[in-house]
Write an enzyme that holds these catalytic residues in place. Structure first.
Site, PDB file in Angstrom:
ATOM      1  N   GLU A 174       0.745  -1.175   0.039  1.00  0.00           N
ATOM      2  CA  GLU A 174      -0.023  -0.114  -0.023  1.00  0.00           C
ATOM      3  C   GLU A 174       0.959   1.170  -0.216  1.00  0.00           C
ATOM      4  OE1 GLU A 174      -2.010  -2.924   2.808  1.00  0.00           O
ATOM      5  OE2 GLU A 174      -0.222  -2.473   2.208  1.00  0.00           O
ATOM      6  N   TRP A 191      20.878 -40.918 -10.484  1.00  0.00           N
ATOM      7  CA  TRP A 191      20.357 -39.542 -10.946  1.00  0.00           C
ATOM      8  C   TRP A 191      19.091 -40.014 -11.859  1.00  0.00           C
ATOM      9  CZ3 TRP A 191      20.372 -34.972  -8.961  1.00  0.00           C
ATOM     10  CH2 TRP A 191      19.786 -34.002  -9.894  1.00  0.00           C
ATOM     11  N   ARG A 212      13.425 -24.376  -4.379  1.00  0.00           N
ATOM     12  CA  ARG A 212      14.241 -24.202  -3.111  1.00  0.00           C
ATOM     13  C   ARG A 212      14.306 -22.753  -2.445  1.00  0.00           C
ATOM     14  NH1 ARG A 212      19.441 -28.264  -3.726  1.00  0.00           N
ATOM     15  NH2 ARG A 212      18.291 -30.229  -3.840  1.00  0.00           N
ATOM     16  N   LEU A 231      22.131 -28.982  -0.826  1.00  0.00           N
ATOM     17  CA  LEU A 231      20.842 -28.205  -0.228  1.00  0.00           C
ATOM     18  C   LEU A 231      20.661 -26.848  -0.533  1.00  0.00           C
ATOM     19  CD1 LEU A 231      19.720 -30.646   2.584  1.00  0.00           C
ATOM     20  CD2 LEU A 231      19.117 -30.908   0.179  1.00  0.00           C
ATOM     21  N   ARG A 239      22.068 -23.290  -5.932  1.00  0.00           N
ATOM     22  CA  ARG A 239      23.281 -22.848  -6.709  1.00  0.00           C
ATOM     23  C   ARG A 239      22.769 -22.648  -8.449  1.00  0.00           C
ATOM     24  NH1 ARG A 239      23.325 -27.899  -4.947  1.00  0.00           N
ATOM     25  NH2 ARG A 239      23.863 -29.502  -6.382  1.00  0.00           N
ATOM     26  N   GLY A 294      14.612 -39.160   1.629  1.00  0.00           N
ATOM     27  CA  GLY A 294      14.259 -40.344   0.964  1.00  0.00           C
ATOM     28  C   GLY A 294      12.913 -40.598   1.106  1.00  0.00           C
ATOM     29  N   LEU A 349       9.723 -39.254   3.231  1.00  0.00           N
ATOM     30  CA  LEU A 349       8.603 -38.992   2.569  1.00  0.00           C
ATOM     31  C   LEU A 349       7.237 -39.847   2.996  1.00  0.00           C
ATOM     32  CD1 LEU A 349      10.144 -38.813  -0.777  1.00  0.00           C
ATOM     33  CD2 LEU A 349       8.995 -36.848   0.041  1.00  0.00           C
ATOM     34  N   SER A 376       6.793 -41.142   5.775  1.00  0.00           N
ATOM     35  CA  SER A 376       6.541 -40.536   7.184  1.00  0.00           C
ATOM     36  C   SER A 376       5.405 -39.282   7.082  1.00  0.00           C
ATOM     37  CB  SER A 376       7.461 -40.340   8.185  1.00  0.00           C
ATOM     38  OG  SER A 376       8.334 -39.010   7.892  1.00  0.00           O
TER      39      SER A 376
END
Length: 344
Positions: A54, A174, A188, A208, A211, A288, A292, A294
């Protein structure tokens, strides 16, 4: 509200989105000022700690004498409290704004209707709820944080065409293509935190960071229950803030903190509760499979992005998590990869 009003609010939402990745933990907010059907001012919240939308919009208006006869469109209720900046509701009132259209009310307890109340008490006309769903989607991290008292959780993984997330022998694999990797680094940059488990940290030795994309590095969140990870891994290089959740020690040093969890309490819930206290509104969970799963088992996820490769492993591997087909919202292609979006 007319179709023209929707056009102006949609423009405000477009402006708000320009702040993606730079305003958190504040929400993204855009503002448009209209006089006699023409936009005379625009602004958005550009940086956490900087002027709000604003303020930027009103400051962009060349002829301030037009403001009392103008309509102001803003994507979120003007704030009513002193934070990094003065209250925007007061700023609007002081500049003679008498007609305000708001997309969403602010769920932050420090605001939550108080900005609207201030405007009404100053005899402003206030209209609330224009393009409300679009606004909720834009600031889904912010709204989840304040309404559910936890960060917004995005799950992400890549799987082979035959449904595997990794090799059984832990050798590097990969799966997705280079363009998909850039997309992940963009995500990220838009999240406040990124999380991996012990196996992923050990096998992939990830940085992590961002880059592959312009943007700030997220908080690194590591689950290492029994402190099995060696010191030489990239995640421990102290180049960005890192929190390690475990069952053994509580300790802190420069850019590294070990947080001891209680073994007899729910793991995922405890981690999210701690991140909530740290004002973390969004987390990208990159794996991993055990980590995931969980989150999926605890039903504590909001969306999941799955990169489906055309590559077949053709050997026994680690099975990728499985989500109900009913949660699949759309598919897209990124070069040779198929991208699937699931919503919870």
């Amino acid at each position: 509200m007319t179709t023209t009003d929707q056009i102006f609010m949609r423009r405000a939402l477009e402006l708000a989105a320009l702040g993606r990745g730079t305003t958190s933990p504040n929400p993204m907010v855009g503002c448009v000022i209209v006089h006699e059907g023409k936009i005379i001012g625009e602004g958005w919240h550009q940086q956490y700690g900087g002027p709000h939308a604003e303020v930027n919009a009103i400051n962009s208006v060349e002829d301030k004498s037009l403001l009392p006869a103008s309509r102001l469109f803003v994507t979120l209720e003007p704030c009513s409290h002193y934070g990094k900046t003065p209250p925007c509701a007061d700023f609007l009132i002081n500049h003679g704004i008498k007609d305000v259209v708001i997309c969403n009310t602010d769920p932050n307890p420090m605001v939550k209707g108080n900005g609207i109340r201030k405007l009404l008490e100053a005899d402003c006309q206030v209209h609330v709820g224009l393009l409300e769903e679009e606004g909720l989607e834009l600031n889904k991290y912010f709204f989840t944080y304040h309404t559910h008292k936890r960060p917004y959780i995005t799950l992400k993984w890549a799987e082979t065409a035959d449904g595997f997330i990794g090799r059984q022998n832990n050798s590097p694999l990969w799966i997705s293509n280079k363009l998909s990797k850039k997309v992940v680094h963009k995500w990220r940059a838009e999240k406040q935190a990124i999380m991996v488990g012990t196996r992923t940290a050990l096998v992939d030795n990830p940085h992590l960071n961002t880059r592959e994309w312009t943007g700030k590095n997220p908080l690194r969140v590591i689950l290492d229950k029994n402190l099995r990870l060696p010191e030489h891994l990239q995640i421990f290089n102290q180049s960005q803030p890192t929190v390690i959740y475990n069952y053994i020690k509580q300790e802190a040093e420069v850019n590294r903190e070990w947080v001891k969890l209680k073994e007899d309490e729910p793991l995922v819930e405890n981690i999210l509760a701690d991140l909530y206290q740290r004002n973390i509104q969004s987390v990208l969970v990159e794996g991993g499979a055990a980590l995931l799963n969980s989150f999926i088992k605890a039903n504590l996820w909001d969306e999941a992005f799955v990169f489906k490769s055309s590559f077949y492993l053709n050997e026994p591997g680690i099975a990728a998590p499985n989500l109900p087909l009913a949660n699949l919202k759309f598919t897209n292609h990124i070069a040779t990869d198929k991208l699937l979006l699931y919503k919870n």
